[in-house]
Structures are given as structure tokens and as C-alpha cells.
Design an enzyme around this catalytic site. Structure first.
Site, PDB file in Angstrom:
ATOM      1  CG  HIS A 297      -0.554   0.093   2.517  1.00 48.77           C
ATOM      2  ND1 HIS A 297      -0.251   1.281   3.116  1.00 48.77           N
ATOM      3  CD2 HIS A 297      -0.321  -0.866   3.444  1.00 48.77           C
ATOM      4  CE1 HIS A 297       0.137   1.057   4.366  1.00 48.77           C
ATOM      5  NE2 HIS A 297       0.112  -0.239   4.587  1.00 48.77           N
ATOM      6  CG  ASP A 309       2.586   0.339   7.736  1.00 46.10           C
ATOM      7  OD1 ASP A 309       2.127  -0.162   6.705  1.00 46.10           O
ATOM      8  OD2 ASP A 309       1.891   0.591   8.731  1.00 46.10           O
ATOM      9  CD  GLU A 343      -3.411  -1.137   5.636  1.00 48.67           C
ATOM     10  OE1 GLU A 343      -3.687  -2.101   6.347  1.00 48.67           O
ATOM     11  OE2 GLU A 343      -2.819  -0.128   6.075  1.00 48.67           O
ATOM     12  CD  GLU A 344      -1.319   2.366   7.653  1.00 46.25           C
ATOM     13  OE1 GLU A 344      -2.063   1.970   8.558  1.00 46.25           O
ATOM     14  OE2 GLU A 344      -0.167   1.922   7.492  1.00 46.25           O
ATOM     15  CG  ASP A 371       0.620  -3.638   5.173  1.00 45.38           C
ATOM     16  OD1 ASP A 371       1.542  -2.858   5.517  1.00 45.38           O
ATOM     17  OD2 ASP A 371      -0.571  -3.435   5.451  1.00 45.38           O
ATOM     18  CG  HIS A 443       1.043   2.875  12.535  1.00 44.92           C
ATOM     19  ND1 HIS A 443      -0.265   2.566  12.840  1.00 44.92           N
ATOM     20  CD2 HIS A 443       1.279   2.319  11.331  1.00 44.92           C
ATOM     21  CE1 HIS A 443      -0.784   1.843  11.860  1.00 44.92           C
ATOM     22  NE2 HIS A 443       0.132   1.666  10.926  1.00 44.92           N
TER      23      HIS A 443
HETATM   24 ZN   LIG Z   1       0.575  -1.114   6.379  1.00 46.87          ZN
END
Ligand SMILES: [Zn+2]
Length: 490
Positions: A297, A309, A343-344, A371, A443
């Protein structure tokens, strides 16, 4: 990766791990695939290990473009960049429009303004970050007492009488031991329930704001963002993640007496914005209508630059096409590179794809997504029909040379973006990476390019290319999982 993938992965570990040993390696060498196909897969593996293509693409996505939150200018730039790079490889590229949430992070500050032992005219800073999708506090912030709940049970014991008018801190720790033992996703799954559902659970009891202890094992006072999930039947209250260190401090001070906090957050939710999945086809020579997806993603959270990510996943998927071009290969079926959008915080791209491509979903013979970072790959987790495992043994044989030979079956769809099409009966695969340090950075502001080890990224590229090419060229198609209604997903 975010919440949706967790469930499938938990199922995988509970039900899938018993079969690790028996599915490793194979019986006769390459008996299910032709010797030519086995030789091609070995060449792909070896070429991937030395190629710099994937690394330089993720370097551009992270260092040159930067964070790519849905709806942002950087996300739009990343769409153009990936599309152009895929065109350079000679792929047929389309941009598939999808409307995405457009949430913009604002100022975010917190300080304890009243607590036992406070020196005159001072406060204690609290390091925090808004959860994705959070509403704002009033412009000047809000001031309220803080109450700590370890978990939902404890919150309910406190009840409305003690929660109303307060800021609730959910102090549920990420289990570092589980992560260190290779069960980081399971540790994440336990703790992320508070990030997702905590704010509304607190709001239902009258809380004015919610804090969660950061989900992850970072211990450099880094807050960890991610999406929250407001319930339809609760007031929307501001919600933020505080660092593990700050959660400890607040819990310590509240155990001594009254603690008041000043919380200011100014995020904005703008109208949904147009964005795109980037889709690039390398057409198959014999069955161009049959499709194998390789994907990651493209969107990311905005604190770091979205390296592990999931810039890495996009770059590794692009590398499959690059290697096939470089080696002059011509797969029988179409290999489709997809850089998914959103996606997030919403999954709009994956839902749009499943809708737009509903009529050809039966021609999707397999879908792969990476992912879970860029760590050393151990193999794949997969969701397919009965009888798929023996057909994948030759892939395991080729990848076992990298230590990536596991094929770990799951009873549920794997990976968030390819979940909607798996529910439509498409066999799905997720790269199973070493996640022991993934949640140190995931994140957070520290999800940056330096966290990617070149050799490990190259191993991921090898794993995805080998599996994709096998799916595109194997004589027999993989048995498909049953179609399921999307309501069965959880
Ligand atoms: Zn991800």
C-alpha cells in the site's frame, strides 16, 4: 498494516502453526513444475538478491516524497511516481479512482497541570499524537482530570460516575515478550483494541477525551498513531496516543492523587478527496485474462516517511515486474502490480478495486501483498482452497534457500488490501516477515528509510517474485477458497 489484518493473522497462528513442519520443503524436486520453470524461479531468486531497484524506489518514496497520508499532496505525488516508474518498465498502467478520507493532523500538545508534588508554576509535558480520524479539542484545548483504566473491564467497573467529565487513559501494555518471541502481531492485536474502540467506550460513559498507551514496543518516548474507530452510537471525543513512558508517569501520579491535564489537538477532517490505486499490467502470453496480483500500500501515516509501512511493500511488488523485464521472461498469465491507496484509514482503494473488478474476480488466480515491514521473510501465510499446499511445494523449495520456505495456511483472508477479493474467492498470500522489531517503528516518527536493511528488502523482493512467477506459470491453478460475504470477515 492496521486493524483488519490482525484477526486473520491471529487465526493463522492458532490454527496454522501446527503445520509448519510438514509443509516445509517438498517431496521430489520440482516434480510439479517443469525443470524450466524451476530454473526460472531460481534465477529470479538470485537476481532479486543483487538488484537495487526495490531499494532505490522505496528510497525515493520516503526521502524524496515523504509521508503519504491519504488525500495529501505527497500521496498524489507518489501515485504519479509509481505510475511513471511502471510505465518505464513497459507495463500497461491505469489509475483507478477512489474517494479517500482526508484527515489532516494539526497541533497536538499535552501537559499535566496539577498533580502531587508539583513545583510551583510548572507542568509535566506529555508526549502524544492524535489518533487518525480524531476530532479536535476546542481551540484553546480542554482541561480535565485524568482517570486510568487498564482495560475495558476496569473502565466498566469505574462506570459513568467516575468517568464522566474526565480524560480516560487506557494503559494496556504492548507485550514485549510476545514480540521478542516472534509473536509481535499477536501482541499488537491485543493492544490495538484500545486504540480502535477505546475512545467510544470512554465516550459512552461521558469521558471528554481518551488517551491510549502507544501500541508497540518503541521505548524512545515515541508516540504511535493509527486509526480509531468511532462507534455510531457514541459522541466523538478527541483521542490521542501517549508514549509508553508518559502512560507510566500518568499512572504513577494518578495512583498518588488527583491529576489534571491540559490537552490541545487541532486535527481537521476535510471532505473526502479523489485518489488512486496504481495498477500496472505485465500481460501474460498464454492467458492474459488470468491475473496474479503483487502489491503493497502506497499511503502511510504522516509521522514518519512510511518506509516499512508500507513503501517497502510497494517497492518489492514493483521489483517483481522489474526482474521479469530484466531477465526477459514472459509469464503465461498476467502479473498485475498494484500500489493500493488508503489502507491505513479506510481501505477505500481495496473496496473500490473489488467493486470495479467484480466481473473479472474469477480470473484472479492469486493475490500477494507485503504489509508487515521489510524484515527477513520467513515465507508466506495464505488463504486458499483445499489442496493448494502440494502445488506450492516447489515454491517453498526455491525459497527455502533464503530461509523463506514457510507456507502457513490460514482459515481467513490475509492482509488488508487483498481481503475483499479473497472474500470473492481469490487465493491470497501475505509475506510473513520477521516482525520482532517491526512495532518499534511502525506508525511512529521513526518509520524511515534507515530501518530498511538492503539485504532483507532484497530477500522480500525474491520471495514475492518467485511466488508471483510460479502462480503465473504453474500448470495447474490453485484451488480457490469459498466465496464469503464480507460480513463474515470478523
Ligand atoms: Zn501497512
Amino acid at each position: 498494516m492496521r486493524i483488519r489484518a490482525i484477526f486473520a493473522t491471529l487465526v493463522l497462528v492458532v490454527f496454522g502453526s501446527g503445520s509448519l513442519g510438514q509443509h516445509r520443503g517438498g517431496s521430489g524436486p520440482g516434480e510439479k513444475y517443469s525443470p524450466e520453470l524451476m530454473a526460472t524461479l531460481a534465477r529470479l531468486r538470485q537476481s532479486a538478491l543483487k538488484d537495487t531497484y526495490a531499494y532505490s524506489r522505496v528510497a525515493h518514496l520516503t526521502d524524496n516524497i515523504g509521508p503519504r497520508l491519504s488525500g495529501s499532496a505527497q500521496a498524489a505525488q507518489a501515485v504519479e511516481y509509481v505510475a511513471e516508474e511502471l510505465r518505464k518498465l513497459g507495463l500497461e498502467v491505469q489509475l483507478e479512482k477512489t474517494m479517500v478520507p482526508h484527515w489532516v493532523r494539526g497541533l497536538e500538545t499535552g501537559e499535566l497541570v496539577e498533580y502531587i508534588g508539583q513545583a510551583p508554576a510548572t507542568s509535566q509535558k506529555v508526549v502524544l499524537t492524535a489518533l487518525g480520524g480524531s476530532v479536535a479539542t476546542p481551540h484553546e484545548g480542554l482541561i480535565a482530570d485524568v482517570i486510568v483504566a487498564h482495560d475495558f473491564d476496569q473502565l466498566n467497573v469505574l462506570g459513568r460516575a467516575r468517568v464522566a467529565g474526565k480524560i480516560v487513559l487506557f494503559d494496556f501494555p504492548f507485550d514485549n515478550k510476545m514480540a521478542a518471541e516472534g509473536f509481535a502481531l499477536q501482541a499488537y492485536g491485543q493492544a490495538v483494541a484500545y486504540r480502535a474502540g477505546g475512545p467510544s467506550a470512554a465516550a459512552k460513559l461521558g469521558a471528554v477525551a481518551a488517551l491510549v498507551r502507544s501500541v508497540g514496543n518503541a521505548d524512545y518516548r515515541l508516540p504511535h498513531t493509527g486509526a480509531l474507530d468511532y462507534a455510531a452510537d457514541a459522541p466523538k471525543i478527541p483521542a490521542a496516543a501517549v508514549t509508553a513512558e508518559d502512560a507510566d508517569m500518568i499512572a504513577h501520579l494518578t495512583s498518588q492523587g488527583k491529576v489534571r491535564m491540559h490537552l490541545t489537538m487541532t486535527p481537521e477532517t476535510l471532505p473526502d478527496a479523489p485518489s488512486y490505486n496504481v495498477i500496472g499490467d505485465l500481460k501474460g502470453t498464454q492467458h492474459p485474462e488470468q491475473i496474479v496480483i503483487v502489491s503493497g500500500h502506497l499511503d502511510s501515516w504522516g509521522l514518519g516517511t512510511g518506509a516499512i509501512d508500507d513503501g517497502a511493500g510497494v517497492a518489492v511488488a514493483m521489483e517483481t515486474a522489474q526482474l521479469i523485464r530484466q531477465l526477459g521472461l514472459h509469464p503465461k498469465r498476467t502479473i498485475r502490480v498494484i500500489a493500493w491507496m488508503n489502507e491505513e484509514n479506510g481501505g477505500a482503494g481495496s473496496l473500490t478495486y473489488a467493486k470495479d473488478h467484480a466481473s473479472e474476480v474469477d480470473n484472479h488466480v492469486g493475490a500477494i501483498e507485503s504489509d508487515l515491514g521489510a524484515g527477513h521473510p520467513l515465507g508466506f501465510f495464505l488463504y486458499a482452497g483445499k489442496g493448494a499446499m502440494p502445488l506450492l511445494e516447489p515454491v517453498s523449495q526455491i525459497l527455502a534457500k533464503l530461509g523463506a520456505g514457510l507456507m502457513n495456511p490460514s482459515d481467513d483472508p490475509v492482509e488488508a488490501d487483498i481481503t475483499p477479493i479473497q472474500l470473492g474467492g481469490v487465493p491470497g498470500f501475505g509475506v510473513l516477515q520477521d516482525t520482532r522489531t517491526y512495532f518499534n517503528y511502525h506508525h511512529t516518527a521513526a518509520d524511515t528509510l534507515d530501518k530498511i536493511v538492503f539485504a532483507e528488502l532484497a530477500e522480500n523482493a525474491a520471495a514475492m517474485a518467485v511466488l508471483a512467477y510460479a502462480l503465473a506459470d504453474m500448470p495447474e491453478l490453485l484451488p480457490r477458497p469459498p466465496r464469503r460475504a464480507s460480513s463474515e470477515e470478523h
